[in-house]
Design a protein around this motif. Sequence first.
Motif, PDB file in Angstrom:
ATOM      1  N   PHE A 123      15.374   4.859  -1.150  1.00  0.00           N
ATOM      2  CA  PHE A 123      16.132   3.655  -1.484  1.00  0.00           C
ATOM      3  C   PHE A 123      16.904   3.114  -0.287  1.00  0.00           C
ATOM      4  CE2 PHE A 123      19.734   6.543  -1.841  1.00  0.00           C
ATOM      5  CZ  PHE A 123      20.834   5.749  -1.526  1.00  0.00           C
ATOM      6  N   GLU A 124      17.152   3.969   0.716  1.00  0.00           N
ATOM      7  CA  GLU A 124      17.913   3.526   1.874  1.00  0.00           C
ATOM      8  C   GLU A 124      17.084   2.651   2.810  1.00  0.00           C
ATOM      9  OE1 GLU A 124      21.221   6.779   2.751  1.00  0.00           O
ATOM     10  OE2 GLU A 124      19.242   7.712   2.605  1.00  0.00           O
ATOM     11  N   LEU A 125      15.780   2.587   2.592  1.00  0.00           N
ATOM     12  CA  LEU A 125      14.922   1.698   3.376  1.00  0.00           C
ATOM     13  C   LEU A 125      14.594   0.393   2.669  1.00  0.00           C
ATOM     14  CD1 LEU A 125      13.769   4.838   4.172  1.00  0.00           C
ATOM     15  CD2 LEU A 125      12.580   3.386   5.797  1.00  0.00           C
ATOM     16  N   THR A 140       0.853  -1.188   0.000  1.00  0.00           N
ATOM     17  CA  THR A 140       0.000   0.000   0.000  1.00  0.00           C
ATOM     18  C   THR A 140       0.893   1.244   0.000  1.00  0.00           C
ATOM     19  OG1 THR A 140      -0.206   0.213   2.406  1.00  0.00           O
ATOM     20  CG2 THR A 140      -1.727  -1.298   1.296  1.00  0.00           C
ATOM     21  N   GLY A 141       0.424   2.284  -0.671  1.00  0.00           N
ATOM     22  CA  GLY A 141       1.271   3.447  -0.851  1.00  0.00           C
ATOM     23  C   GLY A 141       2.490   3.135  -1.701  1.00  0.00           C
ATOM     24  N   GLY A 142       2.361   2.131  -2.571  1.00  0.00           N
ATOM     25  CA  GLY A 142       3.490   1.691  -3.385  1.00  0.00           C
ATOM     26  C   GLY A 142       3.770   2.550  -4.592  1.00  0.00           C
ATOM     27  N   GLY A 183       7.142   3.315  -0.192  1.00  0.00           N
ATOM     28  CA  GLY A 183       6.447   2.210  -0.836  1.00  0.00           C
ATOM     29  C   GLY A 183       6.984   1.913  -2.220  1.00  0.00           C
ATOM     30  N   ARG A 184       7.305   2.952  -2.985  1.00  0.00           N
ATOM     31  CA  ARG A 184       7.890   2.738  -4.311  1.00  0.00           C
ATOM     32  C   ARG A 184       9.243   2.057  -4.192  1.00  0.00           C
ATOM     33  NH1 ARG A 184       8.875   7.587  -8.596  1.00  0.00           N
ATOM     34  NH2 ARG A 184       6.724   7.100  -9.180  1.00  0.00           N
ATOM     35  N   ALA A 185      10.077   2.521  -3.274  1.00  0.00           N
ATOM     36  CA  ALA A 185      11.407   1.926  -3.108  1.00  0.00           C
ATOM     37  C   ALA A 185      11.301   0.453  -2.731  1.00  0.00           C
ATOM     38  CB  ALA A 185      12.188   2.696  -2.053  1.00  0.00           C
TER      39      ALA A 185
END
Length: 299
Positions: A267-269, A61-63, A68-70
Amino acid sequence: MYPVYPYYSHEMKCEQQPISFPPQHQDRQPGLEYLMTPRPIFDNPAYKGSGKLLNKVAIVTGGDSGIGRAATVGFAKEGADVAIVYLYEQQDAEETKRAVEYYGRRCLLICGDLRQEAFAAEVVQRTLQTFGQLNVLVMNQGVQFPQKSIMDITAEQLDDTFRTNIYPMFYLTKAALPYLQPGSSIISTASITAYQGSKLLVDYSSTKGAIVSFTRSLSLQLSERGIRVNAVAPGPIWTPLIVSSYDAEYVKTFGLDTPMKRAGQPFELAPTYIYLASDDSGFVSGQVLHVNGGSITET
């Protein structure tokens, strides 16, 4: 082609990342990533997938954007197909879909309001109809409305914050559980504010504290089924939620109060979500992993 979108280059060292941002504000939450300056960095080409999620299926969700994208792109690099759920951010969602397909996986876009229990059930069913299974559930949706005083938090704002941030945790989990097999993973996005509080985000911080308790309690309930339940607690991360909830002046100094003196990039997550989704974390449940630029929190 996908590489035109923001990514982390080999030459871009952490200390060279933006430490402050131009003043900007968007009037609608959760915000639009394609309008941000600079764009958040959601991919690191130096990260090479190794099949940790090969042929798995995830819902994020929230992707469409931000964290969410990362996570979605990271899952694709590890071999997963992903259904992403978003409220209205169509252009962002389409960009995320192209990134997933660039890495050779499938991406299902599902637009709707997770505050409605019937829609949460529809998300699970559409994912199953498209991919035939479900292995990972990432619940990452959220809104925040800063207020200087609790007196300014209206009943409408309180209801919106809780219905967006915590209610879908129950709706989606209930809809997904009949289809989750042993080895499946449920991951929620909490926040550093659940541990340190936030002067401006009393209601938001409260929902993130609820997510921590939800994670711990659900992990105990599902342990005998072999389903792991964990969460990630980000610190300040450069996402559309920031520019759509704070004023332009606040954005200029966003993240500078961390020990690393900068905000994080999405990206760090991603590797943290990959770890919790994969068998690498097979002995980890009921935990909250902190990715926050060095802040010390009591867990």
